[in-house]
Every structure is written in C-alpha cells, then in structure tokens.
Write a protein that holds these residues in place. Structure first.
Motif, PDB file in Angstrom:
ATOM      1  N   LEU A 131       0.814  -1.215   0.000  1.00 24.82           N
ATOM      2  CA  LEU A 131       0.000   0.000   0.000  1.00 24.82           C
ATOM      3  C   LEU A 131       0.848   1.266   0.000  1.00 24.82           C
ATOM      4  CD1 LEU A 131      -2.194  -1.444   2.837  1.00 24.82           C
ATOM      5  CD2 LEU A 131      -2.965  -1.201   0.462  1.00 24.82           C
ATOM      6  N   HIS A 132       0.174   2.361  -0.282  1.00 24.06           N
ATOM      7  CA  HIS A 132       0.839   3.658  -0.288  1.00 24.06           C
ATOM      8  C   HIS A 132       0.419   4.511   0.900  1.00 24.06           C
ATOM      9  CE1 HIS A 132       0.808   8.019  -1.691  1.00 24.06           C
ATOM     10  NE2 HIS A 132       2.070   7.729  -1.480  1.00 24.06           N
ATOM     11  N   CYS A 133      -0.893   4.645   1.102  1.00 27.94           N
ATOM     12  CA  CYS A 133      -1.410   5.605   2.077  1.00 27.94           C
ATOM     13  C   CYS A 133      -2.042   4.910   3.286  1.00 27.94           C
ATOM     14  CB  CYS A 133      -2.437   6.510   1.406  1.00 27.94           C
ATOM     15  SG  CYS A 133      -3.265   7.644   2.546  1.00 27.94           S
ATOM     16  N   VAL A 155       7.609  -0.922   6.142  1.00 25.07           N
ATOM     17  CA  VAL A 155       7.823   0.177   5.200  1.00 25.07           C
ATOM     18  C   VAL A 155       9.027  -0.203   4.351  1.00 25.07           C
ATOM     19  CG1 VAL A 155       8.448   2.599   4.915  1.00 25.07           C
ATOM     20  CG2 VAL A 155       6.827   1.932   6.704  1.00 25.07           C
ATOM     21  N   LEU A 156       8.867  -0.154   3.041  1.00 19.79           N
ATOM     22  CA  LEU A 156       9.951  -0.463   2.124  1.00 19.79           C
ATOM     23  C   LEU A 156      10.673   0.820   1.738  1.00 19.79           C
ATOM     24  CD1 LEU A 156      11.449  -2.498   0.295  1.00 19.79           C
ATOM     25  CD2 LEU A 156       9.707  -2.046  -1.458  1.00 19.79           C
ATOM     26  N   THR A 197       6.476   4.150  -1.014  1.00 17.31           N
ATOM     27  CA  THR A 197       6.202   5.383  -1.758  1.00 17.31           C
ATOM     28  C   THR A 197       6.743   5.202  -3.163  1.00 17.31           C
ATOM     29  OG1 THR A 197       6.395   6.702   0.258  1.00 17.31           O
ATOM     30  CG2 THR A 197       6.568   7.873  -1.839  1.00 17.31           C
ATOM     31  N   PRO A 198       5.875   4.865  -4.115  1.00 17.99           N
ATOM     32  CA  PRO A 198       6.364   4.624  -5.472  1.00 17.99           C
ATOM     33  C   PRO A 198       6.631   5.924  -6.225  1.00 17.99           C
ATOM     34  CG  PRO A 198       3.997   4.368  -5.427  1.00 17.99           C
ATOM     35  CD  PRO A 198       4.424   4.637  -4.004  1.00 17.99           C
ATOM     36  N   ARG A 199       7.526   5.845  -7.168  1.00 26.22           N
ATOM     37  CA  ARG A 199       7.713   6.960  -8.093  1.00 26.22           C
ATOM     38  C   ARG A 199       6.507   6.998  -9.025  1.00 26.22           C
ATOM     39  NH1 ARG A 199      10.090   7.363 -13.163  1.00 26.22           N
ATOM     40  NH2 ARG A 199      10.677   5.150 -13.090  1.00 26.22           N
ATOM     41  N   THR A 200       6.091   8.179  -9.421  1.00 24.26           N
ATOM     42  CA  THR A 200       4.929   8.312 -10.303  1.00 24.26           C
ATOM     43  C   THR A 200       5.298   9.051 -11.589  1.00 24.26           C
ATOM     44  OG1 THR A 200       4.209  10.396  -9.286  1.00 24.26           O
ATOM     45  CG2 THR A 200       3.342   8.345  -8.349  1.00 24.26           C
ATOM     46  N   PHE A 248       5.929  15.509  -4.886  1.00 24.50           N
ATOM     47  CA  PHE A 248       6.546  14.657  -3.871  1.00 24.50           C
ATOM     48  C   PHE A 248       7.022  13.331  -4.455  1.00 24.50           C
ATOM     49  CE2 PHE A 248       3.390  17.195  -1.402  1.00 24.50           C
ATOM     50  CZ  PHE A 248       4.295  17.894  -0.620  1.00 24.50           C
ATOM     51  N   PHE A 249       6.317  12.846  -5.464  1.00 19.55           N
ATOM     52  CA  PHE A 249       6.585  11.511  -5.987  1.00 19.55           C
ATOM     53  C   PHE A 249       6.987  11.498  -7.456  1.00 19.55           C
ATOM     54  CE2 PHE A 249       2.833  11.542  -3.108  1.00 19.55           C
ATOM     55  CZ  PHE A 249       3.506  11.170  -1.951  1.00 19.55           C
TER      56      PHE A 249
END
Length: 312
Positions: free
Chosen positions: A138-140, A155-156, A234-237, A255-256
């Motif tokens: 998950l992200h959020c 958390v990765l 938190t993936p890059r977008t 942010f991403f």
C-alpha cells in the motif's frame, strides 16, 4: 439515449479527459451549468487495484468501481453529457478551438479542456509485490491503515523520506523499516526511529509471501521470514497520459514525480486547459481528486460565461 459523439455537429463546451473522481466531478459542475460536455474515459482509474476506498465523505469502505459507476449513473441523467469509452491519443489547439483525437480515430472539438488523466505508479521490481498492490502492499495509511491496526507492518525504503513514513506508520501497528540494500539512516533519524519503536532491517528482500493477494511474510535473501500483514511504500509516479506535455503545460516536481502546474482555479499554463486530480497535485486521495474536479469544472464554466463579456 445520447447520440453518438461523431454525430454531434457542434464543438463541445468542454471535453473532460479522464472519468474517475476528478473528471466526473468536473463534468458534473459543467452539466449543471447547462453546458455540453464530453467525458473520455478508458476505464483504468489509478485505484482500480484496491478493493475498497476509505476516508471519502459518505463512502467509507465502498468499492472504487462501484463509486465510479454510481457517479456515472448520476451524471448520465443529464442530457448534455456524453460519455466516450475510449482513450485520447492527442490534443491540440488553443482556447476556444481544441481538437482531441481518440485512439479509435474520431476527433472531438471543444472550447475548453479538463485534464483528469491521472498518474501511474512505478512499483519496485520485487517478486510478489505487484500482485498485492492496493490490497496488502500500500501507499497511504489513511486510505488503508485502520484495517491493519495492531498487526505487524512494514515500510519499504524507496525514497529518502521512507524513514519519515516509518515513523508515521507506527500509529497503526508495530513497524519494521526494510532498507532492502539502501543506506542506513543517519544518527539523528535512527534516534527518532528508536524512540518510535521502529525495527531496522538492512537485508534485501527476496519475495513477499502470502495467500493470493494477502501478505503474511516478508522473506529475506538470507532465508529469514518476518511476519507481516501489510507493506507500505512510496512509489515513483509518472503521467498516465502525454497530453499535458503535448499541449505545452508547465510541470513542477511533486513529492513523488512530476505534476501539472495549476493555479487556484486549476487552470494550467495553457489558456483554456485545466487540470484536476492526481496529475495536478502533490498529495493524493479520492477526496482531494474530487474536490479539484469541482474547482476545475466551476472554473471552466466561469471562463465560458465571461469570455464574451471580457472580449467586449
């Protein structure tokens, strides 16, 4: 029944590209403003991987697909709204005379454009991760945290801010920060992590394990299994569509990843082009996307009202 868009002789007042939370919210404002609006949607919302959406006003726990379907049903009641089940491959022109080309070939003309095209998450290449995205990876935590309360969470490390995320995730459960080969945080950050009870695991991850889309354990390269109910990252977008760039919209670093620059009315740097949702804001969730759509839709309507008056 609404006529086929190819038979709609006059240009639309607005074309909304993207039919999820932001796009449908923008279209609703324009529909209620009695303007002709087309919504182009390929049916691939960013949160299609999630089984439930949380925190949205009056819709907590609802399935995202059902939320979108219900919104489309409400919007379809307006005879001045046209749905186009397709993808926009190109957009050109200027304020008052835009042309949007569909992948299937036809072109739509519009006085204004609303880009609700969204973003794409670039996930780490890790066995077992992509299959669990939106369910147990998950992200959020505000969207997907309460349901895992008290369970072991991870958390990765994917960005320099992951330690900060680990500090926050402890609100929902005992937390392990998986560095996965990334550098150890500095002494000051380590002290904060220690005060919050965060466990640091420097070893690389071999695979995420669990039945179907659930997560039961993080398996490390050295063979150790660490029990885990959910893993946050938190993936890059990146932009899900190239249209904003092709139209010449300005971008800034979010942010991403890159986001479309907009003002308080969600207008981009290109006159007549507005942007709403994840593609045009740094912080993301369904509520913000919908609110941005409302702002963009109302702003487009205002611009259409006052265009002739200002010219006079």
């Amino acid at each position: 029944m609404q006529p086929d868009v190819q038979m709609f002789a006059k240009p639309f007042d607005a074309v909304v590209i993207g039919g999820s939370y932001a796009g449908l919210s923008a279209a609703m404002q324009l529909a209620r403003g009695r303007r002709n609006v087309a919504v182009i949607d390929a049916g691939k919302p960013r949160n299609r991987f999630a089984t439930a959406s949380h925190g949205f006003f009056g819709q907590d726990g609802a399935e995202p697909a059902r939320m979108i379907a219900a919104a489309r049903e409400k919007l379809a009641a307006y005879p001045n709204v046209y749905f186009v089940a397709d993808e926009a491959s190109d957009a050109r022109g200027h304020e008052g005379a835009f042309t949007v080309t569909l992948v299937s070939g036809p072109m739509l003309e519009a006085s204004r454009l609303v880009l609700a095209t969204g973003i794409t998450d670039i996930l780490p290449d890790m066995p077992g991760l992509a299959d669990r995205w939106g369910v147990s990876v998950l992200h959020c935590p505000y969207c997907h945290g309460y349901e895992f309360g008290g369970a072991p969470l991870g958390v990765l490390a994917t960005t320099p801010h992951c330690a900060e995320k680990a500090l926050m995730i402890t609100e929902w459960g005992p937390t392990t920060l998986f560095l996965n080969g990334q550098p150890m945080p500095d002494a000051g950050v380590l002290a904060k992590l220690a005060r919050r009870g965060v466990t640091i695991e420097p070893s690389r991850i071999a695979v995420l394990d669990g039945e179907e889309r659930t997560l039961q354990a993080v398996v490390l390269a050295d063979g150790r299994r660490i029990a885990m109910a959910a893993l946050y990252l938190t993936p890059r977008t990146v932009m899900a569509s190239p249209l904003a760039e092709r139209l010449g919209c300005s971008f800034e670093d979010g942010f991403f990843g890159p986001i479309i620059v907009t003002d308080g009315k969600k207008a981009t740097s290109v006159p007549g082009v507005f942007a709403a949702g994840d593609a045009a804001r740094g912080m993301h969730n369904a509520t913000w996307a919908s609110a941005d759509g409302v702002t963009a839709g109302a702003a487009v309507h205002h611009s259409l009202i006052f265009e002739g008056l200002d010219a006079a």
